[in-house]
Design an enzyme around this catalytic site. Structure first.
Site, PDB file in Angstrom:
ATOM      1  N   GLU A   1      16.539  17.168 -26.367  1.00 42.19           N
ATOM      2  CA  GLU A   1      17.333  17.636 -26.462  1.00 42.19           C
ATOM      3  C   GLU A   1      17.680  19.061 -27.252  1.00 42.19           C
ATOM      4  O   GLU A   1      17.759  20.484 -26.718  1.00 42.19           O
ATOM      5  CB  GLU A   1      18.309  17.383 -26.163  1.00 42.19           C
ATOM      6  CG  GLU A   1      18.841  16.637 -24.891  1.00 42.19           C
ATOM      7  CD  GLU A   1      20.363  15.714 -25.141  1.00 42.19           C
ATOM      8  OE1 GLU A   1      20.619  15.534 -23.469  1.00 42.19           O
ATOM      9  OE2 GLU A   1      21.136  15.532 -26.043  1.00 42.19           O
TER      10      GLU A   1
ATOM     11  N   PRO B   1      35.518   1.255 -18.748  1.00 38.03           N
ATOM     12  CA  PRO B   1      35.464   1.968 -18.383  1.00 38.03           C
ATOM     13  C   PRO B   1      35.177   2.993 -17.042  1.00 38.03           C
ATOM     14  O   PRO B   1      34.188   3.683 -16.859  1.00 38.03           O
ATOM     15  CB  PRO B   1      35.949   0.127 -17.416  1.00 38.03           C
ATOM     16  CG  PRO B   1      36.233  -0.432 -18.150  1.00 38.03           C
ATOM     17  CD  PRO B   1      36.625  -0.259 -19.524  1.00 38.03           C
ATOM     18  N   ASP B   2      35.612   3.820 -18.014  1.00 35.30           N
ATOM     19  CA  ASP B   2      36.383   5.446 -17.623  1.00 35.30           C
ATOM     20  C   ASP B   2      35.398   5.950 -18.593  1.00 35.30           C
ATOM     21  O   ASP B   2      36.070   7.270 -18.714  1.00 35.30           O
ATOM     22  CB  ASP B   2      37.571   5.438 -17.122  1.00 35.30           C
ATOM     23  CG  ASP B   2      38.674   5.423 -18.174  1.00 35.30           C
ATOM     24  OD1 ASP B   2      38.213   4.487 -19.358  1.00 35.30           O
ATOM     25  OD2 ASP B   2      39.589   4.914 -18.581  1.00 35.30           O
TER      26      ASP B   2
ATOM     27  N   GLU C   1      22.457  24.438 -24.778  1.00 40.36           N
ATOM     28  CA  GLU C   1      22.027  25.656 -26.349  1.00 40.36           C
ATOM     29  C   GLU C   1      22.094  23.546 -26.850  1.00 40.36           C
ATOM     30  O   GLU C   1      22.666  22.854 -27.061  1.00 40.36           O
ATOM     31  CB  GLU C   1      23.333  26.436 -26.997  1.00 40.36           C
ATOM     32  CG  GLU C   1      23.046  27.399 -26.196  1.00 40.36           C
ATOM     33  CD  GLU C   1      24.569  28.546 -26.447  1.00 40.36           C
ATOM     34  OE1 GLU C   1      24.456  28.726 -27.496  1.00 40.36           O
ATOM     35  OE2 GLU C   1      25.300  29.385 -25.348  1.00 40.36           O
TER      36      GLU C   1
ATOM     37  N   GLY D   1      22.671  13.190 -26.543  1.00 46.42           N
ATOM     38  CA  GLY D   1      21.814  11.803 -26.256  1.00 46.42           C
ATOM     39  C   GLY D   1      21.418  11.732 -24.888  1.00 46.42           C
ATOM     40  O   GLY D   1      21.412  12.910 -23.312  1.00 46.42           O
TER      41      GLY D   1
ATOM     42  N   GLU E   1      15.547  11.198 -26.236  1.00 49.47           N
ATOM     43  CA  GLU E   1      16.532  12.430 -26.497  1.00 49.47           C
ATOM     44  C   GLU E   1      17.224  13.470 -28.218  1.00 49.47           C
ATOM     45  O   GLU E   1      16.890  14.594 -27.040  1.00 49.47           O
ATOM     46  CB  GLU E   1      17.484  12.442 -26.009  1.00 49.47           C
ATOM     47  CG  GLU E   1      17.892  11.389 -25.225  1.00 49.47           C
ATOM     48  CD  GLU E   1      18.453  12.404 -24.242  1.00 49.47           C
ATOM     49  OE1 GLU E   1      18.180  12.956 -24.197  1.00 49.47           O
ATOM     50  OE2 GLU E   1      17.675  11.753 -22.401  1.00 49.47           O
TER      51      GLU E   1
END
Length: 276
Positions: A90, A107-108, A138, A70, A86
């Site tokens: 990736e 939020p965290d 990898e 991602g 992505e």
């Protein structure tokens, strides 16, 4: 109350839309960043189990930690386009089925800043060789076992073993309480961010929709036998299906091609079908 004039609609401050946009300052509101994360899942070649794709992070946060592929959504692309990009950047994976799952917005959830992630299911019929690219050190396929009590992700070749125990908790939504699975890490190695929660929500969606959508066909070749297709359904559902019930379930979605081939699981000659 908006006033209508010959030049168009005006808001309560007397501004047209053009005037409003000219004086609008986006900095008046804090803007979270947006990412996409994908659970790419496919069957083993012999249909003996499932595999998922993970990438090893090459930068902070969660440096050297395994994660779902991602990244950040660019200003000029949709979330769907970002998910496709992505996967290609990736891991070198292209042309797979993608369907949105859920938006993760705690939020965290990311220690860098406020980041919301739009999660996708990505389904493939072949767990083809992959390579790490962009900011991934990898990329590798991992064996994947998912039950209502445990998630087990492992790759014996590189010595990675990730285990989460799942417990059911009830959450209130309005006046209704509904059950949900909560993960607890039981191994030394963990997944980055809240990616285990993304896996849970993705698998819930697959299992909820499998009987009335064509999702499993994205994990089968274009031409397939019914014994092989049934095993794909069973791998996703996590339990066996009665042969007669399964064939009723898919009967109106498939068509026979008038040829036979050896099924992967039965090693016997079987009718060949394709999705209508």
């Amino acid at each position: 109350m908006a006033l209508t004039t010959a030049k168009g609609l005006r808001d309560q401050n007397g501004l047209t839309e053009e005037e409003f946009l000219a004086q609008y300052d986006p900095g008046d509101y804090e803007r979270p960043s947006v990412t996409v994360d994908m659970l790419l899942i496919g069957p083993k070649k012999d249909l003996s189990g499932l595999r998922i794709l993970l990438i090893k992070r090459g930068g902070h946060p969660y440096l050297n930690c395994w994660a779902l592929p991602g990244g950040f959504v660019h200003p000029d692309e949709t979330c769907y386009e970002a998910a496709k990009r992505e996967l290609s950047e990736e891991a070198g994976v292209k042309d797979v089925f993608l369907e949105q799952v859920y938006t993760f917005s705690k939020p965290d959830r990311d220690p860098r800043t406020r980041v919301m992630s739009v999660a996708y299911i990505a389904l493939t019929s072949k767990t083809v060789p992959v390579r790490g690219g962009d900011d991934a050190l990898e990329a590798a396929w991992f064996d994947f076992e998912y039950t209502d009590s445990q998630i087990h992700i492992f790759n014996e070749d590189i010595g990675v073993d990730i285990v989460y125990e799942l417990s059911t908790k009830r959450f209130k939504n309005g006046h209704i309480k509904y059950p949900n699975l909560t993960p607890t890490l039981k191994s030394k190695t963990r997944l980055a961010f809240d990616h285990v929660e993304i896996i849970i929500e993705a698998m819930k969606k697959i299992r909820k929709e499998i009987e009335y959508t064509d999702l499993p066909f994205s994990m089968a070749p274009v031409k397939f036998t019914l014994p092989d297709l049934q095993v794909i359904y069973e791998l996703l559902l996590g339990h066996k299906l009665y042969k007669a019930n399964f064939r009723i379930m898919v009967a109106d979605r498939i068509e026979a091609l008038g040829e036979k081939t050896k099924s992967i699981v039965g090693r016997r000659m079987s009718e060949v079908y394709m999705l209508k």
